[in-house]
Design an enzyme around this catalytic site. Structure first.
Site, PDB file in Angstrom:
ATOM      1  N   GLU A  93       0.904  -1.159  -0.033  1.00 33.64           N
ATOM      2  CA  GLU A  93       0.008  -0.014   0.065  1.00 33.64           C
ATOM      3  C   GLU A  93       0.723   1.273   0.223  1.00 33.64           C
ATOM      4  O   GLU A  93       0.134   2.497  -0.072  1.00 33.64           O
ATOM      5  CB  GLU A  93      -1.057   0.005   1.292  1.00 33.64           C
ATOM      6  CG  GLU A  93      -2.009  -1.015   1.213  1.00 33.64           C
ATOM      7  CD  GLU A  93      -1.696  -2.474   1.308  1.00 33.64           C
ATOM      8  OE1 GLU A  93      -2.038  -3.220   0.541  1.00 33.64           O
ATOM      9  OE2 GLU A  93      -0.759  -2.632   2.259  1.00 33.64           O
ATOM     10  N   HIS A 123       5.573 -15.308  -2.388  1.00 32.65           N
ATOM     11  CA  HIS A 123       4.916 -13.915  -2.095  1.00 32.65           C
ATOM     12  C   HIS A 123       5.732 -12.712  -1.916  1.00 32.65           C
ATOM     13  O   HIS A 123       5.662 -11.738  -2.383  1.00 32.65           O
ATOM     14  CB  HIS A 123       3.854 -14.093  -0.827  1.00 32.65           C
ATOM     15  CG  HIS A 123       3.080 -13.116  -0.282  1.00 32.65           C
ATOM     16  ND1 HIS A 123       2.172 -12.490  -1.315  1.00 32.65           N
ATOM     17  CD2 HIS A 123       3.130 -12.000   0.566  1.00 32.65           C
ATOM     18  CE1 HIS A 123       1.464 -11.591  -0.604  1.00 32.65           C
ATOM     19  NE2 HIS A 123       2.074 -11.318   0.241  1.00 32.65           N
ATOM     20  N   ARG A 162      19.332  -3.781  10.394  1.00 36.76           N
ATOM     21  CA  ARG A 162      19.128  -2.579   9.634  1.00 36.76           C
ATOM     22  C   ARG A 162      18.294  -1.510  10.052  1.00 36.76           C
ATOM     23  O   ARG A 162      17.877  -0.650   9.404  1.00 36.76           O
ATOM     24  CB  ARG A 162      18.791  -3.081   8.288  1.00 36.76           C
ATOM     25  CG  ARG A 162      20.008  -3.785   7.600  1.00 36.76           C
ATOM     26  CD  ARG A 162      19.584  -4.609   6.429  1.00 36.76           C
ATOM     27  NE  ARG A 162      20.761  -5.516   5.783  1.00 36.76           N
ATOM     28  CZ  ARG A 162      21.375  -6.455   6.224  1.00 36.76           C
ATOM     29  NH1 ARG A 162      20.869  -7.045   7.537  1.00 36.76           N
ATOM     30  NH2 ARG A 162      22.396  -7.075   5.579  1.00 36.76           N
TER      31      ARG A 162
END
Length: 217
Positions: A93, A123, A162
């Site tokens: 999104e 996916h 990270r």
């Protein structure tokens, strides 16, 4: 007879002395200055102050993206930028939300932050490619700084490494966005000055013609 090489050198010297060429040269000098580490001009730093920045965070992998957002906010505040924060459900999104924020005209930069971690199916690959491609297209389409702040990691440990205080991709994305904002300001300022110089400079042939006009002073 003057050799061709000498004539070419003289022509280049005349061009180099012209006001239009000087304006163009200074423009590229400033661009190099912006992109050279350790040599950022004061006017570039000033352009970052007061920059309007939207931080857009995907809630999926909430622990990681919250840490990314925290790093981005700290980097923005350190540069005296003005920050607004927004959220979406997941990284997929992010691109449409980035486009909506960029279209408002309220922001100099929109910083999308998300985290994708590989699972047992394809996916991950589908999402990673789709998000990266969409954000890249948006970054090239809008006159707004849009960096890439989405982690694509194999494990949660990689994502945590990270998004830590020592290495925070959110802070890095914010720094990249602010540098783009400064670059845009430098280019706009240089182009405006070059246009003013070109408008006020009279061609040499016109000045000569006016001096030779009968009855003119």
């Amino acid at each position: 007879m003057v050799p061709a090489r000498v004539r070419a050198r003289r022509g280049a010297d005349r061009l180099r002395r012209s006001r239009a060429h000087q304006a163009a040269f200074h423009l590229w000098a400033r661009l190099r200055q912006v992109s050279t580490p350790g040599k950022t001009a004061a006017r570039v730093q000033n352009a970052q102050r007061g920059a309007r920045v939207a931080i857009l965070r995907a809630r999926w992998n909430d622990e990681i993206t919250r840490a990314l957002a925290q790093g981005a906010v700290q980097a923005a505040l350190a540069a005296d930028a003005k920050v607004e924060e927004f959220e979406v459900a997941g990284s997929f999104e992010l691109p449409p939300a980035v486009a909506m924020l960029a279209r408002t005209g309220r922001f100099d930069a929109v910083v999308p932050l998300g985290c994708l971690i590989r699972g047992e199916t394809a996916h991950f690959d589908v999402l990673a490619h789709a998000v990266a491609r969409s954000l890249a297209e948006l970054a090239a389409s809008f006159p707004v700084a849009i960096p890439f702040g989405v982690l694509t990691c194999e494990t949660i440990e990689q994502a945590r490494a990270r998004s830590s205080p020592d290495h925070n991709v959110g802070a890095e994305a914010m720094a990249a966005a602010l540098e783009l904002v400064a670059l845009r300001h430098a280019m706009a300022s240089s182009t405006e000055r070059a246009s003013r110089s070109a408008a006020t400079a009279r061609p040499r042939s016109t000045r000569t013609k006016r001096r030779r006009s009968p009855g003119s002073r």
